[in-house]
Design a protein around this motif. Structure first.
Motif, short mmCIF file in Angstrom:
data_model
loop_
_atom_site.label_atom_id
_atom_site.label_comp_id
_atom_site.label_asym_id
_atom_site.label_seq_id
_atom_site.Cartn_x
_atom_site.Cartn_y
_atom_site.Cartn_z
N SER A 355 0.83 -1.19 0.00
CA SER A 355 0.00 0.00 0.00
C SER A 355 0.87 1.25 0.00
N VAL A 356 0.49 2.22 -0.82
CA VAL A 356 1.24 3.48 -0.86
C VAL A 356 1.06 4.25 0.46
N GLN A 357 0.06 3.86 1.26
CA GLN A 357 -0.21 4.55 2.52
C GLN A 357 0.56 3.97 3.71
N THR A 358 1.34 2.92 3.49
CA THR A 358 2.06 2.30 4.60
C THR A 358 3.02 3.29 5.24
N LYS A 359 3.22 3.14 6.54
CA LYS A 359 4.17 3.98 7.27
C LYS A 359 5.61 3.49 7.11
N TYR A 360 5.76 2.26 6.60
CA TYR A 360 7.08 1.64 6.62
C TYR A 360 7.50 1.11 5.25
N PRO A 361 7.49 1.91 4.21
CA PRO A 361 7.79 1.36 2.88
C PRO A 361 9.18 0.75 2.78
N GLU A 362 10.20 1.42 3.37
CA GLU A 362 11.56 0.89 3.24
C GLU A 362 11.71 -0.45 3.94
N ARG A 363 11.16 -0.53 5.15
CA ARG A 363 11.28 -1.77 5.93
C ARG A 363 10.57 -2.92 5.23
N ILE A 364 9.41 -2.63 4.65
CA ILE A 364 8.64 -3.68 4.00
C ILE A 364 9.33 -4.14 2.71
N VAL A 365 9.86 -3.20 1.93
CA VAL A 365 10.56 -3.59 0.70
C VAL A 365 11.75 -4.47 1.03
N GLU A 366 12.50 -4.10 2.08
CA GLU A 366 13.63 -4.93 2.50
C GLU A 366 13.18 -6.32 2.94
N MET A 367 12.10 -6.35 3.69
CA MET A 367 11.55 -7.62 4.15
C MET A 367 11.20 -8.53 2.98
N MET A 368 10.50 -7.96 2.01
CA MET A 368 10.11 -8.75 0.85
C MET A 368 11.35 -9.18 0.06
N ASN A 369 12.31 -8.31 -0.08
CA ASN A 369 13.53 -8.66 -0.82
C ASN A 369 14.22 -9.85 -0.19
N TRP A 370 14.20 -9.94 1.15
CA TRP A 370 14.87 -11.05 1.84
C TRP A 370 14.33 -12.41 1.40
N LEU A 371 13.07 -12.45 1.03
CA LEU A 371 12.47 -13.71 0.61
C LEU A 371 13.10 -14.24 -0.68
N TYR A 372 13.82 -13.40 -1.41
CA TYR A 372 14.47 -13.83 -2.66
C TYR A 372 15.96 -14.13 -2.46
N THR A 373 16.44 -14.05 -1.24
CA THR A 373 17.81 -14.46 -0.94
C THR A 373 17.85 -15.96 -0.71
N ASP A 374 19.03 -16.54 -0.71
CA ASP A 374 19.14 -17.98 -0.46
C ASP A 374 18.61 -18.34 0.91
N GLU A 375 18.90 -17.51 1.90
CA GLU A 375 18.41 -17.77 3.24
C GLU A 375 16.89 -17.72 3.29
N GLY A 376 16.33 -16.68 2.71
CA GLY A 376 14.87 -16.56 2.70
C GLY A 376 14.20 -17.68 1.93
N ARG A 377 14.82 -18.05 0.81
CA ARG A 377 14.27 -19.15 0.00
C ARG A 377 14.22 -20.45 0.80
N MET A 378 15.30 -20.78 1.48
CA MET A 378 15.34 -22.04 2.21
C MET A 378 14.30 -22.06 3.34
N ILE A 379 14.23 -20.99 4.11
CA ILE A 379 13.30 -20.97 5.24
C ILE A 379 11.85 -20.99 4.75
N SER A 380 11.56 -20.24 3.69
CA SER A 380 10.17 -20.13 3.24
C SER A 380 9.70 -21.34 2.43
N ASN A 381 10.63 -22.18 1.98
CA ASN A 381 10.25 -23.37 1.21
C ASN A 381 10.45 -24.68 1.96
N TYR A 382 11.32 -24.69 2.98
CA TYR A 382 11.62 -25.94 3.68
C TYR A 382 11.47 -25.85 5.19
N GLY A 383 11.24 -24.66 5.73
CA GLY A 383 11.16 -24.54 7.16
C GLY A 383 12.54 -24.48 7.80
#
Length: 533
Positions: A355-383
């Protein structure tokens, strides 16, 4: 409506201060566009809301190894607003119309993004590109750049797309009852003519059976056959659109007015007359199709090949242990050409917007980006490592006790991923389907390998995305497509069932052209030219 709210801790895994040369402020918010370090230390805990759908086949748990592992590392309190899949389309529409979005909405389709992004509701990720280096490295790589550009809206990128790291490849392909071919020593067909002859022979021995059908009605059926028969239109998952990208000319074409489209109509017309095409084809839905395939009433199906191993064969073998469907390689058309689609490399029906109205755009973008790292991929696909899986020679291997725990599940892979809310149907955005490979029937994995090989040979290609349009173009496209759909849907079944003579086909083509098919082609190709640069 079912609704669950889950608290989880998430924040960025990428040290963006070093990348941008900026430092975060004392509250953990970004100064100068950076959010500082890649762990929770020193960052203020914030709460971010995320709406997502819960698939009927996979639960989204409130606590799990995944959520526990994420809590240890990150410091964003993510409230999950989980909506059952059956209610999600309505919930999304209501939420977007009310202009009271949560911080993140997942489960958006790309068409919805294209519809709402021009209104200014969503964050333009290009403005935060330096905070998402892993995501942009993937979507702007040579193998994805063209398709990504088609998804831009007025030049901007508004969605975090679910991307494939590894999948068991599948596509809308022909599956046949191999036991019926073996019964009469019929060779596996390699052309459309051989396929039709095989169905006639089986029909002669089994008169109560029908040769083929598929789910979701006439346009869906035509969309399955048209491209491999040398024309196109109504591709699967886009079965309201007659437009397709013709690779011979690298242009978008409205299929029903193309010269080769009559082949598809005549094939289905003859199949209907000979009792090969299931007479319920026009009203067939997925449940009716499953009932017919699993009870032995159909010889073949043109649809997602993964259904054969995961759904149709287990049900069919309950009544006949020797009966089974298997994949048939793409058939040669009248000109000797062989081609077919596999599903698109990545997903356009389950993306996330901020949402463009979010108070935390930078933090959220970073959070989402982490899901595309190797670490994020492993945790989000295998636990969490050591709980559901161990690393063996660098590869995740599911523990035997975990496999044993889901052996009786209708879909063991989603049952496992439901334990930690992971995978495609969960919180994974860089999707690694290694669990599916380890839990699926070997025939599915073998079919995936065959499709990969055919793709390497250039016979099977991923379905290409449609280009994005300007607001003015989109309005015109919607108008023309509605006119064309009204005409085509009203007339096509008459040609298939024989109520209309094929001598009337040229008149239908002229009517479609008068309703704007050529203008539609021009709009699509102008948009495509912009993408190509």
């Amino acid at each position: 409506m079912k609704r669950k709210v889950t608290a989880m801790l998430l924040t960025a895994a990428v040290a963006m201060s070093a990348l941008t040369g900026c430092s975060g402020d004392g509250a953990g918010n970004a100064g100068g566009g950076s959010a500082g370090g890649g762990d929770a230390g020193g960052r203020e805990e914030i709460t971010v809301t995320m709406m997502l759908t819960e698939a009927a086949t996979q639960e989204q748990p409130e606590t799990s190894p995944l959520t526990e592992a994420i809590k240890e590392k990150f410091n964003i309190n993510l409230e999950l607003m989980i909506v059952p899949g059956a209610d999600y389309t309505t919930k999304k529409s209501t939420t977007l119309a009310s202009n009271s979005m949560p911080d993140i909405v997942s489960g958006m389709t790309i068409d919805e993004v294209k519809q709402y992004a021009p209104s200014g509701m969503f964050l333009n990720l290009d403005d935060y590109k330096e905070l998402a280096p892993d995501y942009y490295a993937l979507v702007e790589a040579e193998d994805r750049k063209m398709e990504t550009n088609k998804l831009r809206v007025n030049g901007g990128l508004y969605q975090f797309q679910k991307l494939a790291y590894y999948t068991v490849t599948n596509g809308p392909l022909l599956g046949m009852r191999m036991d019926l071919l073996e019964e009469q020593d019929i060779p596996v067909p390699s052309t459309w003519e051989e396929y039709y002859d095989a169905m006639l022979k089986i029909k002669e021995k089994h008169p109560d059976m029908y040769g083929l059908s598929t789910r979701n009605g006439t346009s869906y059926l035509i969309g399955a056959l048209a491209y491999p028969m040398g024309t196109g239109g109504f591709p699967l998952f886009n079965s309201t659109r007659g437009m397709y990208l013709e690779p011979k000319t690298d242009t978008y074409v409205y299929g029903p007015t193309s010269d080769g489209f009559v082949r598809v109509v005549e094939f289905l017309r003859q199949a209907y007359a000979d009792g090969i095409l299931d007479p319920d084809y026009a009203t067939m839905d997925k449940d009716t199709l499953f009932e017919k395939l699993s009870s032995g009433k159909l010889m073949s199906v043109y649809d997602n090949n993964s259904f054969m191993a995961r759904t149709y064969n287990p049900a069919l073998q309950e009544i006949d242990e020797n009966a089974y469907f298997d994949l048939v390689d793409p058939l040669a058309d009248e000109d000797g050409n062989v081609r077919a689609y596999q599903y698109a490399k990545d997903w356009t029906d389950n993306v996330a917007v901020i949402s463009v109205q979010t108070k935390y755009p930078e933090r959220i973008v970073e959070m989402m980006n982490w899901l595309y790292t190797d670490e994020g991929r492993m945790i989000s696909n295998y636990g969490k490592e050591g709980e559901l899986y161990d690393l063996v020679d660098g590869e995740p291997v599911i523990k035997q006790e975990a496999l044993d725990g889901v052996k009786d599940a209708s879909d063991p892979s989603t049952a496992l991923m439901g334990k930690f809310g992971g995978g495609l149907l969960g919180l994974a955005f860089y999707v690694d389907n290694g669990i599916e490979k380890q839990t699926s029937d070997p025939i599915l994995v073998e079919q995936g390998g065959r499709i990969d090989q055919l793709a390497q040979e250039g016979i099977i290609t991923p379905f290409p995305n449609y280009p994005s349009f300007t607001d003015e173009e989109q309005q015109k496209v919607t108008e023309i497509e509605q006119k064309l759909s009204n005409v085509f849907n009203q007339e096509i079944d008459g040609f298939i069932t024989g109520k209309k003579s094929m001598e009337e086909w040229p008149a239908l083509v002229e009517t479609l052209q008068s309703q704007g098919s050529q203008e539609l082609e021009s709009i699509f190709n102008a948009a495509y030219d912009r993408v190509k640069g």
